[in-house]
Design a protein around this motif. Structure first.
Motif, PDB file in Angstrom:
ATOM      1  N   ILE A  73      -4.235  17.865   0.245  1.00 56.27           N
ATOM      2  CA  ILE A  73      -3.691  16.587  -0.223  1.00 56.27           C
ATOM      3  C   ILE A  73      -3.245  15.737   0.964  1.00 56.27           C
ATOM      4  CG2 ILE A  73      -1.736  15.536  -1.439  1.00 56.27           C
ATOM      5  CD1 ILE A  73      -1.864  17.833  -3.429  1.00 56.27           C
ATOM      6  N   LEU A  74      -2.525  16.353   1.907  1.00 53.50           N
ATOM      7  CA  LEU A  74      -2.040  15.604   3.060  1.00 53.50           C
ATOM      8  C   LEU A  74      -3.186  15.057   3.901  1.00 53.50           C
ATOM      9  CD1 LEU A  74       0.981  17.779   4.265  1.00 53.50           C
ATOM     10  CD2 LEU A  74       1.041  15.651   2.962  1.00 53.50           C
ATOM     11  N   SER A  75      -4.265  15.827   4.026  1.00 53.92           N
ATOM     12  CA  SER A  75      -5.402  15.333   4.807  1.00 53.92           C
ATOM     13  C   SER A  75      -6.062  14.147   4.116  1.00 53.92           C
ATOM     14  CB  SER A  75      -6.417  16.457   5.022  1.00 53.92           C
ATOM     15  OG  SER A  75      -7.034  16.843   3.809  1.00 53.92           O
ATOM     16  N   PHE A  76      -6.120  14.157   2.783  1.00 52.03           N
ATOM     17  CA  PHE A  76      -6.646  13.003   2.051  1.00 52.03           C
ATOM     18  C   PHE A  76      -5.749  11.786   2.251  1.00 52.03           C
ATOM     19  CE2 PHE A  76      -8.972  15.653  -1.429  1.00 52.03           C
ATOM     20  CZ  PHE A  76      -9.867  16.095  -0.463  1.00 52.03           C
ATOM     21  N   LEU A  77      -4.444  11.995   2.101  1.00 51.53           N
ATOM     22  CA  LEU A  77      -3.497  10.883   2.145  1.00 51.53           C
ATOM     23  C   LEU A  77      -3.397  10.259   3.531  1.00 51.53           C
ATOM     24  CD1 LEU A  77      -0.617  12.411  -0.021  1.00 51.53           C
ATOM     25  CD2 LEU A  77      -2.239  10.641  -0.711  1.00 51.53           C
ATOM     26  N   ALA A  78      -3.669  11.043   4.586  1.00 48.91           N
ATOM     27  CA  ALA A  78      -3.559  10.516   5.948  1.00 48.91           C
ATOM     28  C   ALA A  78      -4.529   9.375   6.207  1.00 48.91           C
ATOM     29  CB  ALA A  78      -3.787  11.637   6.958  1.00 48.91           C
ATOM     30  N   LEU A  79      -5.570   9.262   5.394  1.00 50.48           N
ATOM     31  CA  LEU A  79      -6.522   8.164   5.568  1.00 50.48           C
ATOM     32  C   LEU A  79      -5.871   6.808   5.302  1.00 50.48           C
ATOM     33  CD1 LEU A  79      -9.576   9.805   3.796  1.00 50.48           C
ATOM     34  CD2 LEU A  79      -9.384   9.308   6.243  1.00 50.48           C
ATOM     35  N   CYS A  80      -4.855   6.781   4.448  1.00 49.38           N
ATOM     36  CA  CYS A  80      -4.205   5.503   4.129  1.00 49.38           C
ATOM     37  C   CYS A  80      -3.468   4.926   5.334  1.00 49.38           C
ATOM     38  CB  CYS A  80      -3.265   5.670   2.931  1.00 49.38           C
ATOM     39  SG  CYS A  80      -2.288   4.197   2.562  1.00 49.38           S
ATOM     40  N   PRO A  81      -2.522   5.641   5.960  1.00 50.60           N
ATOM     41  CA  PRO A  81      -1.872   5.058   7.143  1.00 50.60           C
ATOM     42  C   PRO A  81      -2.846   4.808   8.284  1.00 50.60           C
ATOM     43  CG  PRO A  81      -1.197   7.340   6.813  1.00 50.60           C
ATOM     44  CD  PRO A  81      -1.915   6.927   5.576  1.00 50.60           C
ATOM     45  N   TRP A 110       0.820  -1.207   0.000  1.00 46.02           N
ATOM     46  CA  TRP A 110       0.000   0.000   0.000  1.00 46.02           C
ATOM     47  C   TRP A 110       0.853   1.256   0.000  1.00 46.02           C
ATOM     48  CZ3 TRP A 110      -4.882   0.849  -1.126  1.00 46.02           C
ATOM     49  CH2 TRP A 110      -5.779  -0.226  -1.099  1.00 46.02           C
ATOM     50  N   ALA A 111       1.996   1.216   0.662  1.00 45.79           N
ATOM     51  CA  ALA A 111       2.866   2.394   0.692  1.00 45.79           C
ATOM     52  C   ALA A 111       3.360   2.741  -0.704  1.00 45.79           C
ATOM     53  CB  ALA A 111       4.055   2.146   1.632  1.00 45.79           C
ATOM     54  N   VAL A 112       3.755   1.728  -1.463  1.00 42.11           N
ATOM     55  CA  VAL A 112       4.234   1.984  -2.834  1.00 42.11           C
ATOM     56  C   VAL A 112       3.112   2.537  -3.704  1.00 42.11           C
ATOM     57  CG1 VAL A 112       5.112   0.881  -4.919  1.00 42.11           C
ATOM     58  CG2 VAL A 112       6.056   0.248  -2.694  1.00 42.11           C
ATOM     59  N   ALA A 113       1.932   1.906  -3.620  1.00 43.87           N
ATOM     60  CA  ALA A 113       0.810   2.367  -4.447  1.00 43.87           C
ATOM     61  C   ALA A 113       0.394   3.787  -4.085  1.00 43.87           C
ATOM     62  CB  ALA A 113      -0.367   1.406  -4.279  1.00 43.87           C
ATOM     63  N   MET A 114       0.288   4.077  -2.793  1.00 44.71           N
ATOM     64  CA  MET A 114      -0.150   5.410  -2.379  1.00 44.71           C
ATOM     65  C   MET A 114       0.935   6.457  -2.586  1.00 44.71           C
ATOM     66  SD  MET A 114      -3.259   5.131  -1.653  1.00 44.71           S
ATOM     67  CE  MET A 114      -3.476   6.795  -1.023  1.00 44.71           C
ATOM     68  N   PHE A 115       2.193   6.060  -2.571  1.00 41.42           N
ATOM     69  CA  PHE A 115       3.273   7.012  -2.895  1.00 41.42           C
ATOM     70  C   PHE A 115       3.118   7.500  -4.335  1.00 41.42           C
ATOM     71  CE2 PHE A 115       7.447   7.811  -4.772  1.00 41.42           C
ATOM     72  CZ  PHE A 115       7.938   8.803  -3.924  1.00 41.42           C
ATOM     73  N   LEU A 116       2.838   6.581  -5.252  1.00 44.48           N
ATOM     74  CA  LEU A 116       2.619   6.983  -6.646  1.00 44.48           C
ATOM     75  C   LEU A 116       1.378   7.862  -6.765  1.00 44.48           C
ATOM     76  CD1 LEU A 116       3.414   3.568  -8.397  1.00 44.48           C
ATOM     77  CD2 LEU A 116       4.909   5.573  -8.189  1.00 44.48           C
ATOM     78  N   PHE A 117       0.341   7.531  -5.996  1.00 47.76           N
ATOM     79  CA  PHE A 117      -0.868   8.348  -5.992  1.00 47.76           C
ATOM     80  C   PHE A 117      -0.562   9.745  -5.460  1.00 47.76           C
ATOM     81  CE2 PHE A 117      -4.762   9.929  -4.036  1.00 47.76           C
ATOM     82  CZ  PHE A 117      -5.677   9.755  -5.067  1.00 47.76           C
ATOM     83  N   ALA A 118       0.216   9.824  -4.361  1.00 44.64           N
ATOM     84  CA  ALA A 118       0.580  11.116  -3.789  1.00 44.64           C
ATOM     85  C   ALA A 118       1.400  11.940  -4.780  1.00 44.64           C
ATOM     86  CB  ALA A 118       1.372  10.909  -2.494  1.00 44.64           C
TER      87      ALA A 118
END
Length: 549
Positions: free
Chosen positions: A365-373, A318-326
């Motif tokens: 963007i950061l608030s959206f991405l925080a949902l992943c971790p 998930w980290a790799v996938a969401m890094f590309l998304f970020a």
């Protein structure tokens, strides 16, 4: 004296099996009973997602000028990667926006749902030994697999119908709505069939799920690259099942024939799965698992080592996938300056500061991405509950580890890895914004800003720890705060949620850095609450019996 001679007793003839599909109906009812809640939740989630998204987008883009300004965003390769082929950009209609930008986010969850259901009722049943017990009954060889895929098919029909209903009740054309619903269902079936194949390859359910989800990630990448090559879809796009659904061009120029590719591929994959099933023994995989070392390492014998072994793979993927998304999401920051003036309603959707648009958007963007971790933290903690439910936690405790030691070290591993994912996403967003603006300083600034979300992430993980320790039966409710946080982040402003409802989300109390000033008070309170919940969970596990339902 006479002896009575009794006629020899004849053993009753075994019940006729009736063929290799005997018992399919009974197994289908069993599987539906086991998964009825999950299917209902998925269907209701699709209905709500579609209906709320259409309403939200209608309010955000109320006229042709706003829609045409929105079309400018699809000039960015990053936007195309995250959405889909860009149809009708010259005369951008509301229907075109739905087709271009919403469809992918319906196809992906349908595919994930299908993979999880297919593996649960095939490989997971074999791995647990329950399928061997079922096969001792009058059950045909292929009955369990057929019942499993029928369960997946019915689940896909449910989410497809929910998608269609969500579009129709919001006023979208019926024929195109039906086509998008059917495309969603068929795409889910394709990846459910992929999971049926991967279930034949390996002995383990997690590996089968990982392989099928890896195929979904590859399909996403192939489609994205293909659509970047040509915005309406290139030859490369057609190698992805996701593209077949999107190439129906709903609400633009409806065509049904691409869905035949999805149906045909599903049939071929199911036939392949049946063929592979003939070549292996029950419980085994075509690819034999490699034997591990004769003795486990000292690190693996410790609870922390076991936690790393069991959860790190999911975190890394998930980290790799969401890094590309970020990275892709961050690259959009520089595009907003050209369109924000034409879309005044966008401020009702996401909180933007027009005086410093790039910085404000980076904070969003950061608030959206925080949902992943946050989701990974909950998932990692609940994995320990799964180990307890399967009876494996007792073996760990038998080795001399204490209950509080196991849960404490497990939670620590999950917390550290969640923090690392959060920092990685900050780096990805920073690199994306830097690529869009040409300013390298964004990398360090957004990496540092991402740390502000750690208390919220830990608080959501702390809820899971508390439930596992105090109320194991209710442990799955740890997902409720995560889902609510996602709803508040994505739609809170647009839906006009009252302040008390938004305050139930920990992310609401996190300052939108770097766009806003950092205030330490809320972060300290959330950190203390997270530690308190974790302590309550440790105390609860110490006092209760292990293995209780």
């Amino acid at each position: 004296m006479t002896a009575t001679v009794r006629p020899p007793t004849t053993a009753p003839a075994p019940a006729a099996t009736g063929g290799e599909l005997t018992g399919t109906g009974n197994l289908l009812r069993l599987f539906l009973r086991l998964s009825r809640r999950q299917i209902a939740i998925w269907a209701l989630a699709f209905l709500a997602l579609v209906a709320l998204s259409v309403v939200a987008l209608e309010e955000t883009y109320p006229d042709a000028a706003a829609l045409q300004a929105r079309a400018v965003l699809l000039e960015s390769p990053a936007a195309v990667m995250m959405t889909g082929p860009a149809f009708a950009l010259e005369d951008y209609t509301f229907g075109a926006m739905i087709a271009n930008e919403l469809s992918l986010w319906l196809l992906l969850p349908a595919a994930i749902m299908s993979v999880l259901l297919a593996v649960r009722h095939t490989r997971a049943e074999e791995e647990s030994g329950r399928l061997e017990l079922l096969r001792s009954l009058p059950v045909g060889r292929y009955a369990p697999a057929v019942a499993a895929m029928l369960t997946v098919a019915l689940a896909d029909v449910a989410v497809g119908a929910a998608t269609t209903a969500g579009l129709v009740i919001t006023g979208m054309p019926a024929a195109d709505s039906l086509a998008l619903g059917l495309a969603t269902a068929l795409t889910g079936l394709v990846f459910g069939a992929v999971a049926a194949v991967t279930a034949q390859v390996t002995e383990h359910a997690r590996t089968a799920s990982g392989l099928a989800l890896g195929a979904l990630a590859a399909a996403f990448l192939v489609r994205g690259v293909g659509d970047v090559i040509e915005r309406t879809g290139s030859w490369l796009s057609w190698l992805s099942p996701l593209a077949w659904a999107q190439q129906t061009r709903v609400f633009v120029d409806l065509r049904w024939w691409p869905l035949a590719l999805s149906a045909g591929t599903t049939l071929v994959l199911l036939l392949l799965a049946a063929s592979l099933a003939r070549r292996r023994d029950l419980g085994a995989g075509l690819r034999a698992a490699r034997p591990g070392p004769a003795q486990a390492s000292r690190a693996l014998l410790a609870p922390a080592g076991l936690a790393r072994r069991l959860v790190s793979g999911t975190f890394v993927a998930w980290a790799v996938a969401m890094f590309l998304f970020a990275l892709a999401f961050g690259a959009l920051a520089s595009s907003l300056d050209d369109v924000i003036a034409d879309i005044p309603a966008m401020g009702e959707w996401i909180e933007l500061d027009l005086d410093d648009l790039t910085r404000s958007f980076a904070a969003v963007i950061l608030s959206f991405l925080a949902l992943c971790p946050a989701a990974l933290a909950v998932s990692g903690v609940l994995r320990l509950r799964a180990e307890e439910r399967e009876g494996r936690l007792e073996g760990v405790l038998a080795s001399g580890s204490s209950r509080t030691g196991v849960l404490g070290r497990w939670a620590l591993v999950v917390a550290v890895e969640s923090a690392l994912v959060q920092v990685l996403l900050g780096i990805g967003a920073g690199l994306g914004v830097s690529a869009g603006t040409g300013e390298v300083a964004w990398v360090g600034e957004l990496t540092a800003a991402s740390l502000a979300y750690l208390p919220a992430v830990l608080l959501l993980g702390g809820v899971a720890v508390a439930l596992v320790g105090l109320a194991p039966r209710l442990a799955s409710l740890a997902w409720v705060p995560v889902v609510w946080a996602a709803l508040v982040v994505f739609l809170g402003e647009l839906l006009g949620l009252p302040s008390w409802a938004r305050d139930l989300s920990p992310l609401t109390h996190t300052p939108l850095v770097p766009g806003a000033a950092l205030t330490a008070g809320p972060l300290a309170v959330m950190t203390v609450l997270a530690l308190g919940l974790a302590a309550a969970g440790l105390l609860g596990l110490h006092r209760r019996d292990v293995g209780t339902a």
